[in-house]
Write a protein that holds these residues in place. Structure first.
Motif, PDB file in Angstrom:
ATOM      1  N   VAL A  72       0.842  -1.205   0.000  1.00 52.03           N
ATOM      2  CA  VAL A  72       0.000   0.000   0.000  1.00 52.03           C
ATOM      3  C   VAL A  72       0.876   1.254   0.000  1.00 52.03           C
ATOM      4  O   VAL A  72       1.612   1.470  -0.961  1.00 52.03           O
ATOM      5  N   VAL A  73       0.793   2.092   1.017  1.00 56.22           N
ATOM      6  CA  VAL A  73       1.560   3.339   1.012  1.00 56.22           C
ATOM      7  C   VAL A  73       3.051   3.060   0.837  1.00 56.22           C
ATOM      8  O   VAL A  73       3.599   2.142   1.436  1.00 56.22           O
ATOM      9  N   GLU A  83     -12.227  -3.929   4.149  1.00 56.88           N
ATOM     10  CA  GLU A  83     -12.917  -2.720   3.711  1.00 56.88           C
ATOM     11  C   GLU A  83     -11.956  -1.684   3.133  1.00 56.88           C
ATOM     12  O   GLU A  83     -12.378  -0.796   2.390  1.00 56.88           O
ATOM     13  N   ASP A  84     -10.681  -1.820   3.445  1.00 56.19           N
ATOM     14  CA  ASP A  84      -9.680  -0.876   2.940  1.00 56.19           C
ATOM     15  C   ASP A  84      -8.930  -1.377   1.708  1.00 56.19           C
ATOM     16  O   ASP A  84      -8.150  -0.615   1.120  1.00 56.19           O
ATOM     17  N   PHE A  85      -9.113  -2.619   1.309  1.00 62.06           N
ATOM     18  CA  PHE A  85      -8.287  -3.201   0.248  1.00 62.06           C
ATOM     19  C   PHE A  85      -8.222  -2.361  -1.030  1.00 62.06           C
ATOM     20  O   PHE A  85      -7.116  -2.010  -1.482  1.00 62.06           O
ATOM     21  N   PRO A  86      -9.358  -2.021  -1.655  1.00 63.02           N
ATOM     22  CA  PRO A  86      -9.272  -1.404  -2.992  1.00 63.02           C
ATOM     23  C   PRO A  86      -8.566  -0.055  -2.991  1.00 63.02           C
ATOM     24  O   PRO A  86      -7.654   0.175  -3.798  1.00 63.02           O
ATOM     25  N   TRP A  87      -8.990   0.847  -2.106  1.00 61.68           N
ATOM     26  CA  TRP A  87      -8.390   2.185  -2.149  1.00 61.68           C
ATOM     27  C   TRP A  87      -6.989   2.207  -1.553  1.00 61.68           C
ATOM     28  O   TRP A  87      -6.161   3.037  -1.944  1.00 61.68           O
ATOM     29  N   ALA A  88      -6.676   1.298  -0.618  1.00 67.04           N
ATOM     30  CA  ALA A  88      -5.324   1.237  -0.068  1.00 67.04           C
ATOM     31  C   ALA A  88      -4.334   0.756  -1.122  1.00 67.04           C
ATOM     32  O   ALA A  88      -3.212   1.271  -1.233  1.00 67.04           O
ATOM     33  N   LEU A  89      -4.747  -0.233  -1.918  1.00 66.50           N
ATOM     34  CA  LEU A  89      -3.896  -0.680  -3.027  1.00 66.50           C
ATOM     35  C   LEU A  89      -3.633   0.455  -4.007  1.00 66.50           C
ATOM     36  O   LEU A  89      -2.539   0.574  -4.561  1.00 66.50           O
ATOM     37  N   GLN A  90      -4.639   1.281  -4.205  1.00 70.48           N
ATOM     38  CA  GLN A  90      -4.527   2.418  -5.119  1.00 70.48           C
ATOM     39  C   GLN A  90      -3.373   3.336  -4.706  1.00 70.48           C
ATOM     40  O   GLN A  90      -2.689   3.921  -5.554  1.00 70.48           O
ATOM     41  N   LEU A  91      -3.130   3.434  -3.411  1.00 66.05           N
ATOM     42  CA  LEU A  91      -2.053   4.298  -2.908  1.00 66.05           C
ATOM     43  C   LEU A  91      -0.667   3.748  -3.244  1.00 66.05           C
ATOM     44  O   LEU A  91       0.310   4.486  -3.213  1.00 66.05           O
ATOM     45  N   GLY A  92      -0.592   2.450  -3.545  1.00 62.52           N
ATOM     46  CA  GLY A  92       0.703   1.842  -3.824  1.00 62.52           C
ATOM     47  C   GLY A  92       1.033   1.691  -5.292  1.00 62.52           C
ATOM     48  O   GLY A  92       2.090   1.152  -5.635  1.00 62.52           O
TER      49      GLY A  92
END
Length: 388
Positions: A72-73, A83-92
């Motif tokens: 992620v980051v 619940e955080d998977f999609p947008w957290a991956l987006q950060l990486g």
């Protein structure tokens, strides 16, 4: 961070005060923060310290993908809830895309990278989870060796870059071969995670809001260390969540008043944590949790604890204040603990509880993937000597 109230505030926000007891792993991670994973045992101890979760439950949650280790980051791996998977991956994604640029400089065209990614996904969809060796064998000539020049740039073949891109957009995921987070042997399997639907700016604002909640407040520089956002991106994210600034520390609306009303617990609350626990790593400020009289302490003749970016051993902590250090000796099956002052009954009790947990659930307590009993023996011996 200079007093007991500030230490205890961070302690409270990290859920180390008993407020997370009984919660499931995903709920705890959402409330107190993603847990850094580098092939060590920190994820297990973090969940045990806060929610009392044992390894078998955590492993079951990983198997069911209610929690997972994802890049992620900064492209770094953390364990987080579904619940955080999609947008957290987006950060990486930026970190994954940076490796593509390395391949371009080595003469690999974008079309070749894209083709390898598609072939990799097809193999995993057809054959199921594969470890890197079997995956490479299945792909054959589609994987190109980049020779000595590639090795110098950290890209010996084209496969890791393709895997990184597929992970970054949720088309595949990396799973532990034996189901454990502290033994770094992985396979890859097809996934198909739905996109977040958020813009990049919305994703940055979302993680900033969570980060300020997890930490109870942070400086701009500290938030940048965690997120790797530019100054402009950081300021935009702070504005999006209506963060307020006080003496260089940014907090969520309402947290300033909540902090003013907060009272530090009067009774001891002892925890043995990993050196990479979120209490310290989210802002990378472990030295701030030392009392003034303890800042010059050291073991093995090294520089003082206050001058080290990361602790040389795992900390023993009371309501946010570091009061000692520890390591686990698997040969003796015991925690070797050194407290700066004579240990209280509460300290001795918690040392025994964590010792039993490590012995029964983990077998050893590694800091990172290459950690071993032999590599930490000098630290163990030094802590034993300091005990005396």
């Amino acid at each position: 961070m200079t007093n007991a109230k500030q230490w205890a505030w961070a302690w409270h926000r990290q859920g180390l005060d008993g407020s997370q007891a009984g919660k499931d792993s995903a709920a705890m991670l959402a409330e107190t923060g993603w847990v850094r994973s580098v092939g060590g045992a920190n994820p297990y101890l973090s969940l045990f310290a806060r929610a009392g979760l044992r390894r078998d439950q955590v492993d079951a949650d990983v198997a069911q993908a209610s929690i997972h280790e994802l890049p992620v980051v900064r492209g770094c791996t953390y364990v987080l809830g579904a619940e955080d998977f999609p947008w957290a991956l987006q950060l990486g994604t930026g970190a994954a895309e940076a490796t593509v640029k390395v391949l371009h400089r080595l003469g690999v065209e974008q079309a070749e990278v894209d083709s390898l990614a598609e072939q990799t996904l097809a193999v995993l969809q057809e054959r199921g989870p594969l470890d890197p060796k079997d995956l490479k064998n299945s792909l054959g000539d589609a994987v190109r060796s980049l020779g000595e020049e590639g090795k110098k740039k950290g890209a010996s073949t084209t496969l890791p870059t393709a895997l990184g891109l597929l992970q970054a957009d949720g088309r595949i995921r990396r799973v532990p071969v034996n189901g454990r987070l502290d033994q770094q042997r992985y396979a890859y399997q097809a996934w198909g995670l739905e996109p977040s639907g958020l813009s990049d700016q919305q994703a940055r604002a979302k993680v900033m809001e969570k980060y300020l909640h997890w930490t109870g407040g942070a400086t701009l520089k500290q938030s940048q260390w965690f997120t790797a956002f530019t100054v402009a991106q950081s300021k935009a994210a702070l504005a999006d969540v209506a963060a307020v600034e006080n003496d260089g520390v940014w907090m969520l609306p309402g947290d300033h008043d909540a902090y003013q009303d907060f009272k530090a617990p009067e009774d001891e609350q002892i925890q043995l944590l990993a050196g990479t626990d979120g209490l310290f790593l989210l802002k990378r400020n472990a030295s701030d949790f030392l009392a003034e009289e303890d800042r010059d302490r050291s073991v093995l003749g090294e520089k003082s604890l206050a001058l080290t970016a990361d602790l040389p051993d795992h900390p023993i902590v009371d309501r946010g204040q570091i009061i000692g250090l520890w390591q686990y000796d698997p040969g003796q099956e015991e925690v070797v603990a050194w407290t700066f002052k004579k240990p209280t009954a509460a300290v001795s009790k918690r040392v025994s509880e964590v010792e039993a947990y490590i012995r029964q659930d983990l077998g050893d307590f590694r800091s990172f993937s290459l950690d071993s009993p032999a590599s930490r023996q000098k630290r163990i011996d030094a802590l034993r000597a300091a005990q005396g």
